[in-house]
Motif scaffolding. Sequence first.
Motif, PDB file in Angstrom:
ATOM      1  N   LEU A 131       0.840  -1.211   0.000  1.00 28.49           N
ATOM      2  CA  LEU A 131       0.000   0.000   0.000  1.00 28.49           C
ATOM      3  C   LEU A 131       0.872   1.258   0.000  1.00 28.49           C
ATOM      4  CD1 LEU A 131      -2.863  -1.124   2.396  1.00 28.49           C
ATOM      5  CD2 LEU A 131      -2.907  -0.990  -0.102  1.00 28.49           C
ATOM      6  N   ASP A 132       2.014   1.173   0.672  1.00 25.97           N
ATOM      7  CA  ASP A 132       2.952   2.305   0.631  1.00 25.97           C
ATOM      8  C   ASP A 132       3.376   2.567  -0.810  1.00 25.97           C
ATOM      9  OD1 ASP A 132       2.944   2.671   3.315  1.00 25.97           O
ATOM     10  OD2 ASP A 132       4.830   1.618   3.711  1.00 25.97           O
ATOM     11  N   GLN A 133       3.589   1.469  -1.521  1.00 22.51           N
ATOM     12  CA  GLN A 133       4.005   1.604  -2.922  1.00 22.51           C
ATOM     13  C   GLN A 133       2.879   2.257  -3.755  1.00 22.51           C
ATOM     14  OE1 GLN A 133       4.679  -2.128  -4.855  1.00 22.51           O
ATOM     15  NE2 GLN A 133       6.251  -1.278  -6.166  1.00 22.51           N
ATOM     16  N   VAL A 134       1.635   1.868  -3.478  1.00 19.58           N
ATOM     17  CA  VAL A 134       0.514   2.482  -4.211  1.00 19.58           C
ATOM     18  C   VAL A 134       0.514   3.991  -3.959  1.00 19.58           C
ATOM     19  CG1 VAL A 134      -2.000   2.547  -4.523  1.00 19.58           C
ATOM     20  CG2 VAL A 134      -0.876   0.353  -4.020  1.00 19.58           C
ATOM     21  N   HIS A 135       0.621   4.366  -2.677  1.00 20.68           N
ATOM     22  CA  HIS A 135       0.635   5.796  -2.336  1.00 20.68           C
ATOM     23  C   HIS A 135       1.807   6.500  -3.031  1.00 20.68           C
ATOM     24  CE1 HIS A 135      -2.369   5.877   0.847  1.00 20.68           C
ATOM     25  NE2 HIS A 135      -1.815   4.854   1.467  1.00 20.68           N
ATOM     26  N   ASP A 136       2.988   5.907  -2.906  1.00 25.37           N
ATOM     27  CA  ASP A 136       4.188   6.592  -3.394  1.00 25.37           C
ATOM     28  C   ASP A 136       4.177   6.742  -4.916  1.00 25.37           C
ATOM     29  OD1 ASP A 136       4.902   6.663  -0.796  1.00 25.37           O
ATOM     30  OD2 ASP A 136       6.445   5.099  -0.915  1.00 25.37           O
ATOM     31  N   LEU A 137       3.764   5.671  -5.604  1.00 24.79           N
ATOM     32  CA  LEU A 137       3.767   5.744  -7.071  1.00 24.79           C
ATOM     33  C   LEU A 137       2.698   6.710  -7.573  1.00 24.79           C
ATOM     34  CD1 LEU A 137       4.400   1.990  -7.884  1.00 24.79           C
ATOM     35  CD2 LEU A 137       5.913   3.908  -8.435  1.00 24.79           C
ATOM     36  N   THR A 138       1.567   6.774  -6.868  1.00 23.35           N
ATOM     37  CA  THR A 138       0.512   7.711  -7.279  1.00 23.35           C
ATOM     38  C   THR A 138       1.036   9.140  -7.143  1.00 23.35           C
ATOM     39  OG1 THR A 138      -1.099   6.139  -6.423  1.00 23.35           O
ATOM     40  CG2 THR A 138      -1.915   8.324  -6.925  1.00 23.35           C
ATOM     41  N   ARG A 139       1.671   9.411  -6.014  1.00 20.95           N
ATOM     42  CA  ARG A 139       2.231  10.748  -5.802  1.00 20.95           C
ATOM     43  C   ARG A 139       3.273  11.064  -6.866  1.00 20.95           C
ATOM     44  NH1 ARG A 139       1.428  13.716  -1.371  1.00 20.95           N
ATOM     45  NH2 ARG A 139       0.635  11.888  -0.317  1.00 20.95           N
ATOM     46  N   GLU A 140       4.122  10.078  -7.107  1.00 20.65           N
ATOM     47  CA  GLU A 140       5.174  10.284  -8.110  1.00 20.65           C
ATOM     48  C   GLU A 140       4.564  10.586  -9.480  1.00 20.65           C
ATOM     49  OE1 GLU A 140       8.545   7.476  -9.282  1.00 20.65           O
ATOM     50  OE2 GLU A 140       8.225   7.049  -7.162  1.00 20.65           O
ATOM     51  N   PHE A 141       3.500   9.851  -9.815  1.00 21.04           N
ATOM     52  CA  PHE A 141       2.845  10.091 -11.102  1.00 21.04           C
ATOM     53  C   PHE A 141       2.378  11.546 -11.203  1.00 21.04           C
ATOM     54  CE2 PHE A 141      -1.177  10.753 -13.266  1.00 21.04           C
ATOM     55  CZ  PHE A 141      -0.786  10.505 -14.575  1.00 21.04           C
ATOM     56  N   PHE A 142       1.642  11.993 -10.171  1.00 15.64           N
ATOM     57  CA  PHE A 142       1.067  13.341 -10.273  1.00 15.64           C
ATOM     58  C   PHE A 142       2.137  14.440 -10.254  1.00 15.64           C
ATOM     59  CE2 PHE A 142      -2.982  11.248  -8.991  1.00 15.64           C
ATOM     60  CZ  PHE A 142      -3.735  11.681 -10.080  1.00 15.64           C
ATOM     61  N   HIS A 143       3.316  14.095  -9.762  1.00 20.59           N
ATOM     62  CA  HIS A 143       4.364  15.108  -9.724  1.00 20.59           C
ATOM     63  C   HIS A 143       5.291  15.058 -10.936  1.00 20.59           C
ATOM     64  CE1 HIS A 143       3.386  17.132  -5.974  1.00 20.59           C
ATOM     65  NE2 HIS A 143       2.834  15.974  -5.659  1.00 20.59           N
TER      66      HIS A 143
END
Length: 348
Positions: free
Chosen positions: A89-101
């Motif tokens: 789930l940490d990976q889901v959060h982190d990759l989503t953030r990375e995508f939007f940035h």
Amino acid sequence: MAAEVESLASSVQELSMNRSGPPSRYILKDGIGLNVASSFPVLDIPVIDLGLLASSSPEGEEQLDRLRSALGYCGYFQTINHGIESSFLDQVHDLTREFFHLPMEEKKKYSREANDIDGYGNDVIYSEKQTLDWNDRLYLNTLPENIRKLKKWPKNPEKFSEMLCEYTTKLQGINEIILKAIAKSLNLEENCFVKQFGKKPTALARFNLYPPCPTPHLVLAAKAHGDASGTTYLLQDREVEGLQFLKDDKWYRAPIIPDAIVFNVGDQLEIMTNGIYKSPMHRVVTNKERERITAAFFFAPDPTSVVEPAEGLIDEKRPRLYKKVVDYTANCFELFQKGKRPIDALRI
Ligand SMILES: O=C(O)CCC(=O)C(=O)O
Ligand SMILES: [Fe+2]
């Protein structure tokens, strides 16, 4: 000047950097009711232990009772012990953030046009036609055919498509457990709803970025709606609240429980349960200082399946409440744009 900045900005993320505040098209006429989002009360969403629920034990029965009362009470619950690792789930959060940035140019590579991917593709670019909520999103269909195409997705962030495939598969397993439990909670044969989902249920993933908004009392991050899905699974931001549910005509905040996934009934499950479990109205409020990131997954019946109230839930005391429908999701958008609850159009 404001108009000029407005027309140049192509995402809410960019608009949020605009010092003159949100363009007028985002401003609500009556505000959100209270000045500060945090002054809405928290509603203690029931918590269900999925490991126990899936077990055939007295504890499992207890969880089934909780599920029944949670869905009858408010239409949602938080799932814990669902078998998805915290690190994933940490990976889901982190990759989503990375995508939007990523720079906009990179994000555009995820668009439907660029990828031949079904669904809404990339909606990070706002246009007048959209719903004017204060968010940017990546919204796509994660059916097995699409998952194959996703393997060819842009590789930045590197693990994004791999995560999406894996997360979809994990949630499909959870969805099956929950659909069976819901059937049992209504004394129906356990596969009753799984069958109505048909051979090729749809899965839509929606990753949301809610940038900070200087006027949170005047702008909603997502307007009040019921989900057109059958079932919805939401991974909330780890730290920033925003989701609110309507209960008895009052808005309540959904609390954050780390690693819990919020489940809610969608309109199509409301139809299948003949209105016994209702699809809750919810919305998202904006935050002045902090951005919020979430990932919502929507499962819905095969677009060719007939969706209707289960026979076992119709009797003299409780007549059929909804007409049959095929491909509900496709019919919803227009009604929603007209400000109507799509499900009301199917009431008998
Ligand atoms: O991001 C959230 O908290 C909720 C999102 C939601 O309601 C939706 O995508 O339908
Ligand atoms: Fe929603």
